[in-house]
Design a protein around this motif. Structure first.
Motif, short mmCIF file in Angstrom:
data_model
loop_
_atom_site.label_atom_id
_atom_site.label_comp_id
_atom_site.label_asym_id
_atom_site.label_seq_id
_atom_site.Cartn_x
_atom_site.Cartn_y
_atom_site.Cartn_z
N GLY A 3 22.63 114.57 -45.19
CA GLY A 3 23.81 114.91 -44.42
C GLY A 3 24.29 113.80 -43.50
O GLY A 3 25.42 113.85 -43.01
N GLY A 4 23.47 112.78 -43.28
CA GLY A 4 23.85 111.69 -42.40
C GLY A 4 25.06 110.92 -42.88
O GLY A 4 25.77 110.30 -42.07
N TRP A 5 25.34 110.96 -44.20
CA TRP A 5 26.51 110.26 -44.72
C TRP A 5 27.80 110.88 -44.19
O TRP A 5 28.86 110.23 -44.21
N THR A 6 27.74 112.10 -43.68
CA THR A 6 28.93 112.71 -43.06
C THR A 6 29.46 111.82 -41.95
O THR A 6 30.68 111.62 -41.83
N ASP A 7 28.58 111.28 -41.12
CA ASP A 7 28.99 110.44 -40.00
C ASP A 7 29.60 109.12 -40.47
O ASP A 7 30.52 108.59 -39.84
N VAL A 8 29.07 108.59 -41.58
CA VAL A 8 29.60 107.33 -42.11
C VAL A 8 31.04 107.53 -42.60
O VAL A 8 31.94 106.76 -42.26
N LEU A 47 30.63 100.81 -35.30
CA LEU A 47 29.90 102.07 -35.39
C LEU A 47 29.61 102.44 -36.83
O LEU A 47 28.48 102.85 -37.15
N GLY A 48 30.59 102.30 -37.71
CA GLY A 48 30.38 102.65 -39.11
C GLY A 48 29.29 101.82 -39.75
O GLY A 48 28.46 102.33 -40.51
N GLY A 49 29.29 100.51 -39.46
CA GLY A 49 28.26 99.65 -40.02
C GLY A 49 26.88 100.03 -39.54
O GLY A 49 25.92 100.05 -40.31
N TYR A 50 26.78 100.35 -38.25
CA TYR A 50 25.48 100.74 -37.70
C TYR A 50 25.00 102.05 -38.32
O TYR A 50 23.84 102.15 -38.74
#
Length: 272
Positions: A32-37, A79-82
């Protein structure tokens, strides 16, 4: 400057598509972490487009519009890269792992709701960026410089908090303990605090009480504060930390500010 309805709908449709794709990708990757990306990069594109959107027969964007789009792009890239580096090939983020455990068979359906609700959140942010980017004064001035300074300070603070946490996690002696050094001694979520601070750049750039439309620039920091402190930020993360660290995290909560950095309250000797 009020954002035209057509632009509002365009941002909403764009982000609904992005977050729908995020949900499908997360299902495939079981993370689910890809949601933030997806949200970060999608929001960066949507807000940059809002900043550059023409008004009143405009044939070319103003310098402030270009400047605003650059600010948004810097924020999204950092932020996206991190977040992408933290998610790719790594175990699922504690928040989403907690959702998966708590929701059981309803996880996928409820995650669809979690994903799609972020589309209107981005649309609200777009109202702030649009209002600031279309401030009518020609050229760039001191307020634009101050906005850049706020964003730069926020990015630097968030990067420092992220780096301090990364160093803590790499140390074998930190296993089972709570990070409570550096910025993390002053706030339990300094990365979220600095993320919120970045959105203050828009009212700094354009807020003018004599022009009611500029009050829209306050929407961004208000929305982000609610998302981070009441929504998908702090609450699920704190719950996950209590489950994994137990009493050590409760002691950390007792002595450390939740969000705004404040001097730590007295604590026992040694580290937890």
């Amino acid at each position: 400057m009020l954002m035209p309805l057509a632009y509002i709908l365009a941002v909403l449709m764009l982000m609904s598509s992005v977050m729908g794709a995020a949900w499908l990708f997360c299902r495939r990757m079981r993370n689910g972490g890809w949601t933030d990306v997806f949200w970060t990069f999608g929001t960066g594109v949507g807000l940059a487009a809002a900043a550059m959107a023409p008004i009143g027969g405009q044939t070319a964007p103003s310098l402030r519009q270009v400047f605003s789009a650059i600010l948004v792009s810097i924020w999204a890239a950092r932020l996206g890269g991190y977040v992408a580096s933290r998610v790719a090939g790594k175990p699922e983020d504690r928040r989403y792992a907690g959702f998966r455990k708590a929701w059981g068979e309803q996880y996928e359906l409820r995650m669809l709701g979690v994903s799609l609700v972020q589309a209107p959140a981005t649309t609200l942010l777009a109202l702030s960026v649009f209002a600031a980017a279309h401030r009518p004064q020609p050229g760039l001035d001191l307020r634009d410089g101050l906005a850049f300074a706020v964003l730069a300070a926020a990015i630097a603070g968030e990067a420092l908090a992220d780096r301090q946490m990364a160093v803590f996690r790499r140390d074998p002696a930190s296993h089972g303990k709570v990070a409570d050094r550096g910025l993390w001694a002053w706030s339990r979520h300094p990365n979220y605090f600095f993320e919120w601070t970045a959105w203050l750049a828009w009212p700094v750039m354009a807020l003018d009480v004599s022009r009611p439309a500029t009050l829209l620039t306050l929407i961004a920091p208000v929305v982000m504060y609610l998302v981070l402190t009441r929504g998908t930020g702090i609450p699920p993360l704190e719950e996950a930390m209590l489950q994994s660290r137990g009493e050590a995290y409760r002691r950390y909560q007792a002595r450390t500010s939740t969000f705004f950095p404040l001097p730590p309250r007295s604590r026992p000797k040694g580290s937890v």
